[in-house]
Design a protein around this motif. Structure first.
Motif, mmCIF file in Angstrom:
data_model
loop_
_atom_site.group_PDB
_atom_site.id
_atom_site.type_symbol
_atom_site.label_atom_id
_atom_site.label_comp_id
_atom_site.label_asym_id
_atom_site.label_seq_id
_atom_site.Cartn_x
_atom_site.Cartn_y
_atom_site.Cartn_z
ATOM 1 N N GLU A 65 -1.060 4.934 10.856
ATOM 2 C CA GLU A 65 -1.699 3.709 10.457
ATOM 3 C C GLU A 65 -0.619 2.465 10.418
ATOM 4 O O GLU A 65 0.538 2.730 10.114
ATOM 5 N N THR A 66 -1.045 1.257 10.690
ATOM 6 C CA THR A 66 0.003 0.311 10.951
ATOM 7 C C THR A 66 -0.393 -0.809 9.561
ATOM 8 O O THR A 66 0.858 -1.590 9.288
ATOM 9 N N GLU A 67 -1.554 -0.849 9.222
ATOM 10 C CA GLU A 67 -2.020 -1.864 8.446
ATOM 11 C C GLU A 67 -3.247 -1.228 7.443
ATOM 12 O O GLU A 67 -3.883 -0.277 7.870
ATOM 13 N N GLY A 68 -3.521 -1.829 6.509
ATOM 14 C CA GLY A 68 -4.731 -1.439 5.625
ATOM 15 C C GLY A 68 -5.236 -2.460 4.629
ATOM 16 O O GLY A 68 -4.296 -3.820 4.312
ATOM 17 N N TYR A 69 -5.802 -1.755 3.722
ATOM 18 C CA TYR A 69 -6.288 -2.713 2.335
ATOM 19 C C TYR A 69 -6.019 -2.209 1.118
ATOM 20 O O TYR A 69 -6.252 -0.902 0.873
ATOM 21 N N ALA A 70 -5.377 -2.896 0.260
ATOM 22 C CA ALA A 70 -5.252 -2.381 -1.116
ATOM 23 C C ALA A 70 -6.475 -2.036 -2.003
ATOM 24 O O ALA A 70 -7.164 -2.974 -2.064
ATOM 25 N N PRO A 71 -6.617 -0.718 -2.549
ATOM 26 C CA PRO A 71 -7.862 -0.846 -3.386
ATOM 27 C C PRO A 71 -8.122 -1.804 -4.489
ATOM 28 O O PRO A 71 -9.096 -2.233 -4.485
ATOM 29 N N GLU A 72 -7.301 -2.317 -4.984
ATOM 30 C CA GLU A 72 -7.112 -3.304 -6.099
ATOM 31 C C GLU A 72 -7.856 -4.509 -5.578
ATOM 32 O O GLU A 72 -8.521 -5.389 -6.143
ATOM 33 N N GLU A 73 -7.096 -4.953 -4.358
ATOM 34 C CA GLU A 73 -7.557 -6.057 -3.709
ATOM 35 C C GLU A 73 -8.803 -5.935 -2.937
ATOM 36 O O GLU A 73 -9.741 -7.149 -3.204
ATOM 37 N N ILE A 74 -9.381 -4.864 -2.582
ATOM 38 C CA ILE A 74 -10.829 -4.603 -2.291
ATOM 39 C C ILE A 74 -11.477 -4.690 -3.322
ATOM 40 O O ILE A 74 -12.690 -5.685 -3.184
ATOM 41 N N ARG A 75 -11.505 -4.396 -4.513
ATOM 42 C CA ARG A 75 -12.244 -4.767 -5.681
ATOM 43 C C ARG A 75 -12.364 -6.075 -6.010
ATOM 44 O O ARG A 75 -13.416 -6.436 -6.391
ATOM 45 N N GLY A 76 -11.384 -6.665 -5.816
ATOM 46 C CA GLY A 76 -11.255 -8.070 -6.384
ATOM 47 C C GLY A 76 -11.856 -8.909 -5.471
ATOM 48 O O GLY A 76 -12.718 -9.954 -5.967
ATOM 49 N N ALA A 77 -11.798 -8.629 -4.241
ATOM 50 C CA ALA A 77 -12.504 -9.330 -2.928
ATOM 51 C C ALA A 77 -14.017 -9.163 -3.495
ATOM 52 O O ALA A 77 -14.983 -10.034 -3.069
ATOM 53 N N ARG A 78 -14.321 -7.914 -3.584
ATOM 54 C CA ARG A 78 -15.945 -7.640 -3.602
ATOM 55 C C ARG A 78 -16.432 -8.450 -4.806
ATOM 56 O O ARG A 78 -17.672 -8.968 -4.647
ATOM 57 N N ALA A 79 -15.891 -8.545 -6.043
ATOM 58 C CA ALA A 79 -16.321 -9.252 -7.095
ATOM 59 C C ALA A 79 -16.369 -10.776 -6.965
ATOM 60 O O ALA A 79 -17.116 -11.358 -7.452
ATOM 61 N N ALA A 80 -15.643 -11.308 -5.986
ATOM 62 C CA ALA A 80 -15.569 -12.779 -5.550
ATOM 63 C C ALA A 80 -16.241 -12.918 -4.510
ATOM 64 O O ALA A 80 -16.427 -13.986 -3.808
ATOM 65 N N GLY A 81 -16.766 -11.865 -3.768
ATOM 66 C CA GLY A 81 -17.697 -12.276 -2.658
ATOM 67 C C GLY A 81 -16.925 -12.447 -1.241
ATOM 68 O O GLY A 81 -17.532 -13.231 -0.331
ATOM 69 N N ALA A 82 -15.795 -11.955 -1.339
ATOM 70 C CA ALA A 82 -14.862 -12.448 -0.294
ATOM 71 C C ALA A 82 -14.354 -11.170 0.440
ATOM 72 O O ALA A 82 -14.656 -10.116 0.284
#
Length: 331
Positions: A65-82
């Motif tokens: 893999e070359t890039e990805g998403y941090a679990p904490e940022e995934i949860r924060g984005a979901r909460a913000a609808g982003a």
């Protein structure tokens, strides 16, 4: 809060009496975002895992893999609808370069909560489902792991794992399950009507009835596959759906026995064709049809997971020797 499936638009056995011998029960799990504990049945919550037991690792080669998403940022984005920002993959992360990768826990099911859950080896009544967070091979295949335990014996462990190992980044946002509590409900189910799943004459009658309903009622017409046979979403037991692949024979590799469906994992709880299955508790009583469904993504995609290209993941097990390896079918 319970979840209650509305009555079917028509009585399937009144229209097709020949289906009565095929009637079976399936348990809809109705996941909804919540805060499950280690002793709860759940999707995406903490596993009941003895601290002295090694966490399962995927040791097969997988794609770099070359890039990805941090679990904490995934949860924060979901909460913000982003949508979360992507990050370059850490160069020191060996799992991204083919090394062992910790499986991610997807679901934990106790038979005490879901009586329809089939027993495993030595009377195992706890099912734990895992998925490797990486893809494998040129076709980006996935690897799954199933652990079947005796719940009472597992709960007697002196200490439990506080937090499982994980990768710093996930390749896709929909790798991370949203913690969900379950609201199990048993409903009737009937086979998928295609190929040899039912007698040819009955399938022909079902197809003709579907066509007649569509001609008379248009897009709001009830349909056997979508409205009368198999509910969408996570479910235990019953019949598999074959919308993407068509029916296939699933046999146990060691003994050749036809395998039985243990559970189905689905990324969507409802869609344009299956909205009649949405529970009463998630509907506006003043509206009808798909427009009546309330709750947004927490109802339509509560777990935030995806399987293949929005397919069902069917987990099959051997009914003769419960210890034989399961089979995973995307359909």
């Amino acid at each position: 809060m319970t979840r209650t499936t509305p009555a079917r638009p028509v009585s399937v056995e009144a229209v097709f009496p020949e289906l009565a011998p095929y009637r079976a029960r399936t348990t809809r799990l109705h996941p909804r975002p919540g805060r499950p504990g280690i002793r709860d049945s759940h999707i995406g919550g903490p596993m009941l895992w003895p601290a002295d037991e090694p966490w399962p690792l995927c040791r097969e080669p997988h794609r770099r893999e070359t890039e990805g998403y941090a679990p904490e940022e995934i949860r924060g984005a979901r909460a913000a609808g982003a949508w979360p920002p992507s990050r370059p993959w850490p160069t020191e992360e060996t799992a991204a370069d083919g090394g062992p990768a910790p499986f991610m826990g997807l679901a934990q099911l106790f038979r005490r909560d879901i009586p329809g859950l089939a027993c495993g080896p030595d009377g195992a009544d706890l099912v734990q489902l895992f998925r490797c967070p990486f893809t494998h091979g040129p076709y980006m295949e996935r690897r799954y792991h199933l652990r079947r335990r005796q719940a009472a014996r597992t709960e007697r462990a002196e200490h439990f794992l506080a937090a499982p190992p994980r990768t710093p980044l996930l390749r896709w946002e929909d790798e991370l399950p949203e913690p969900c509590v379950l609201h199990p409900e048993e409903v009737d189910t009937y086979p998928w009507a295609e190929d040899d799943t039912l007698p040819p004459s009955l399938i022909a009658r079902i197809d003709a009835w579907d066509d007649a309903q569509a001609a008379e009622h248009g897009s709001d017409a009830p349909n056997y596959q979508y409205d009368l046979s198999i509910p969408p979403g996570w479910r235990v037991g019953g019949y598999p759906s074959w919308a993407s692949t068509g029916p296939m024979a699933v046999t146990c590799a060691p003994c050749g026995m036809p395998m039985e469906l243990l559970l189905t994992a689905d990324g969507c709880e409802t869609d344009g064709g299956s909205h009649s299955w949405a529970p009463r508790e998630d509907r506006d009583p003043l509206l009808k049809g798909k427009a009546s469904i309330r709750g947004g993504v927490s109802v339509t995609r509560p777990t935030r997971l995806r399987f293949g290209r929005d397919r069902d993941l069917h987990v099959f097990v051997c009914p003769k020797v419960p210890g034989h390896a399961p089979r995973w079918v995307l359909a």
